[in-house]
Design a protein around this motif. Structure first.
Motif, PDB file in Angstrom:
ATOM      1  N   ARG A 235       0.901  -1.127   0.096  1.00  0.00           N
ATOM      2  CA  ARG A 235       0.035  -0.287  -0.049  1.00  0.00           C
ATOM      3  C   ARG A 235       0.783   1.211   0.199  1.00  0.00           C
ATOM      4  NH1 ARG A 235      -4.633  -1.514   3.999  1.00  0.00           N
ATOM      5  NH2 ARG A 235      -4.500  -3.403   3.238  1.00  0.00           N
ATOM      6  N   LEU A 236       1.983   1.353   0.706  1.00  0.00           N
ATOM      7  CA  LEU A 236       2.906   2.271   0.859  1.00  0.00           C
ATOM      8  C   LEU A 236       3.476   2.731  -0.255  1.00  0.00           C
ATOM      9  CD1 LEU A 236       4.530   1.923   4.239  1.00  0.00           C
ATOM     10  CD2 LEU A 236       2.917   3.551   3.725  1.00  0.00           C
ATOM     11  N   PHE A 237       3.976   1.673  -1.304  1.00  0.00           N
ATOM     12  CA  PHE A 237       4.641   1.608  -2.391  1.00  0.00           C
ATOM     13  C   PHE A 237       3.647   2.258  -3.590  1.00  0.00           C
ATOM     14  CE2 PHE A 237       8.222  -0.997  -1.134  1.00  0.00           C
ATOM     15  CZ  PHE A 237       9.212  -0.116  -1.418  1.00  0.00           C
ATOM     16  N   ARG A 238       2.446   1.950  -3.335  1.00  0.00           N
ATOM     17  CA  ARG A 238       1.641   2.408  -4.326  1.00  0.00           C
ATOM     18  C   ARG A 238       1.239   3.763  -4.012  1.00  0.00           C
ATOM     19  NH1 ARG A 238      -3.644  -1.013  -3.843  1.00  0.00           N
ATOM     20  NH2 ARG A 238      -2.097  -2.553  -4.089  1.00  0.00           N
TER      21      ARG A 238
ATOM     22  N   ALA B 212       3.444   5.874  -2.933  1.00  0.00           N
ATOM     23  CA  ALA B 212       4.718   6.525  -3.465  1.00  0.00           C
ATOM     24  C   ALA B 212       4.725   6.616  -4.881  1.00  0.00           C
ATOM     25  CB  ALA B 212       5.831   5.777  -2.844  1.00  0.00           C
ATOM     26  N   MET B 213       4.479   5.792  -5.686  1.00  0.00           N
ATOM     27  CA  MET B 213       4.189   5.691  -6.870  1.00  0.00           C
ATOM     28  C   MET B 213       3.302   7.005  -7.578  1.00  0.00           C
ATOM     29  SD  MET B 213       5.558   3.913  -9.267  1.00  0.00           S
ATOM     30  CE  MET B 213       5.491   4.079 -11.039  1.00  0.00           C
ATOM     31  N   VAL B 214       2.155   7.163  -6.895  1.00  0.00           N
ATOM     32  CA  VAL B 214       1.330   8.103  -7.338  1.00  0.00           C
ATOM     33  C   VAL B 214       2.191   9.471  -7.276  1.00  0.00           C
ATOM     34  CG1 VAL B 214      -0.693   9.255  -6.895  1.00  0.00           C
ATOM     35  CG2 VAL B 214      -0.883   7.009  -6.675  1.00  0.00           C
ATOM     36  N   ARG B 215       2.737   9.661  -6.140  1.00  0.00           N
ATOM     37  CA  ARG B 215       3.352  10.899  -5.678  1.00  0.00           C
ATOM     38  C   ARG B 215       4.548  10.904  -6.757  1.00  0.00           C
ATOM     39  NH1 ARG B 215       4.043  13.113   0.262  1.00  0.00           N
ATOM     40  NH2 ARG B 215       4.704  14.832  -1.107  1.00  0.00           N
TER      41      ARG B 215
END
Lengths: 298, 240
Positions: free
Chosen positions: A267-270, A272-275
């Motif tokens: 979830r955290l990586f997702r 970060a990807m958006v940002r």
């Protein structure tokens, strides 16, 4: 822990369970979750730094540095992890002790290798046999972190080097046209933009690193797998809390723990990807831009 | 002022020397009751090996510290210097003696026994579980039965319970509580006597420590305190 725990054999089921789950042995089990999380917290940045260094080395204009970078990544990637984990701590430990031995006691008359024994002088031992137990633990964790960092650094180097080549060439050309030096365009243009390309690979690596932590057990560190096996095994009345084979439940608990850990990090990586995609010339970045303009026009 | 400084420096030096002297790291497995196991009440290792080791250390005026280590890597870790002794219910055998040294034994040869789910198991052509690298594993291979090896003693019992093996061969003292408390487990066939009793394992180059521990164990044999410890941890064993 509780007052009534003094004689477990007299307790009712609930109280017995309560005492059992708070026995000093179980407290050590709970602490070992901290060991695993701590190892992850230290290893991930170390591996990332090694990986960055490796990726830069692979792109270097100086041939020996480039060869070193290539050699490092292909060597580590080609050797089974488990062999590396078993080899590294022993090799590093003996190398450090041997170096210290040469420096600290050069007058030592006996050979270091005697048959199967590896004996250095007492002052050169690492850690000294006089040091407290926690120093020994910290040292073995240090060796473990080193082994994990070197292995995962090699994978990260490959991911990052791929990400660096994925940054559109036009970006770099524009930087050069603006008169930036090689160093400036690397740090100001390439590095900030490469993360979005690196992230899928890095998140994958992180998940593999999380799953690889039970290897700690192989390095003699009493991690969660060690305690789950130790606590779960059938216990006779030699122990204060006799019980049949409960390993199934302990391993089930570990399964849930690892699943929770990987799902949280996913979830955290997702996020970060958006940002990171924001304002990037990628499909995700383009989709964000369109969504934003649609909002404005509507 | 100066004398105070010198005196305190001297004191610090002797204190450091006293600390540096003779810290002995004792390796044990911590998974083989009643020889060595992790005590619920303290979370630390306990058992026969630990009691004998602590008493021997105090007699030899050594400062001892216990280290847990898996059984299968316990000898490699001793020879590479991660700890200085092994007290893990390890029997003295010629094969081990070729790699490491042993003190005199601190327990007479303990009989090994077979435990199985039924009492009509034919040991000769059965599948026998044993812990890797034990004298029992070596014996099963020689006896011609089929062996399945496991890294921990717990696993060998579990293998018999879930039918993976027909019987388990291990030290009788380890199996006794399981057989006594589990109605499904029985001792089968005759006991076998293996090895030369339990000894403290040491690096071959560590002669000084061997002399000290040997003397300590001898004095424990002489005044009967070793027999008391044997009586404390084992039922009806002869002692010395």
């Amino acid at each position: 822990m509780f007052q009534f725990c003094t004689d477990p054999s007299l307790l009712s089921d609930t109280r017995w369970m309560l005492c059992y789950l708070t026995s000093p042995k179980h407290i050590a089990f709970y602490y070992s979750f901290g060991t695993v999380l701590g190892l992850l917290a230290i290893t991930a940045p170390c591996a990332l730094m090694l990986g960055f260094g490796g990726a830069v080395a692979m792109r270097s204009k100086i041939a020996p540095v480039r060869w070193f970078g290539r050699g490092y990544t292909s060597m580590v990637r080609g050797i089974p992890d488990i062999v590396f984990f078993l080899f590294m701590p022993i090799a590093v430990d003996q190398a450090l002790e041997w170096l210290r031995h040469k420096v600290i006691c050069p007058d030592w008359p006996d050979p270091v290798r005697r048959g199967s024994d590896f004996v250095v002088c007492a002052e050169a031992k690492l850690p000294l046999s006089t040091s407290a137990a926690w120093v020994h633990d910290a040292y073995s964790i240090f060796l473990a972190v080193l082994a994990f960092s070197i292995v995962f650094g090699a994978f990260a180097a490959n991911v990052l080097s791929g990400a660096m080549t994925a940054v559109p060439r036009a970006q770099m050309e524009t930087a050069e046209a603006y008169g930036m030096s090689r160093r400036q365009s690397f740090w100001r243009i390439l590095v900030p933009q490469m993360w979005v390309y690196a992230l899928p690979g890095l998140s994958n690596l992180w998940q593999i690193l999380v799953k690889a932590t039970p290897l700690l057990f192989l390095l003699g560190i009493t991690d969660i797998v060690y305690w789950a096996r130790e606590l779960g095994g059938a216990k006779t009345s030699t122990f204060s809390y006799p019980h049949p084979d409960w390993r199934l439940y302990y391993f089930l608990f570990l399964l849930v723990f690892y699943l929770a850990l990987t799902s949280v990090s996913e979830r955290l990586f997702r996020r970060a990807m958006v940002r990171l995609s924001h304002g990037q010339a990628t499909m995700a970045g383009e989709a964000q831009r369109k969504a934003d303009t649609n909002e404005v026009t509507a | 002022m100066k004398t105070v400084l010198i005196a305190s420096a001297a004191l610090a030096l002797t204190a450091a020397a006293a600390l540096a002297q003779d810290v002995v790291r004792m390796g044990t497995e911590g998974a083989y009751p009643p020889f060595n196991f992790i005590d619920d009440a303290t979370g630390e290792v306990a058992g026969f090996d630990i009691d004998v080791g602590n008493e021997a250390c105090s007699r030899a005026e050594l400062n001892c510290e216990w280290v847990k280590n898996d059984w299968d890597s316990i000898i490699p870790n001793l020879v590479s210097g991660n700890f200085d002794t092994i007290m893990a219910g390890m029997s003295i055998t010629p094969e081990r003696d070729a790699v490491i040294d042993f003190t005199q034994n601190y327990l007479p040869p303990e009989p090994s026994a077979y435990a199985a789910l039924s009492d009509d198991v034919e040991i000769g052509d059965a599948v026998i579980a044993a812990q890797t690298g034990t004298i029992q594993a070596g014996y099963v291979v020689e006896s011609g039965a089929t062996i399945v090896e496991f890294p921990t003693p717990d696993d060998t019992i579990a293998a018999v319970k879930n039918g993976e093996a027909d019987a388990v061969l291990a030290d009788k003292a380890f199996l006794e509580p399981f057989v006594n408390e589990d109605p499904d487990l029985f001792f089968v066939a005759d006991d076998v006597l293996l090895g030369g009793g339990l000894g403290v394992g040491l690096r071959e180059s560590d002669t000084e420590l061997k002399i000290k521990l040997d003397a300590a164990i001898q004095s424990m044999k002489d005044d009967g305190s070793l027999n008391e410890l044997i009586a404390k941890w084992f039922d009806e064993r002869p002692g010395f």
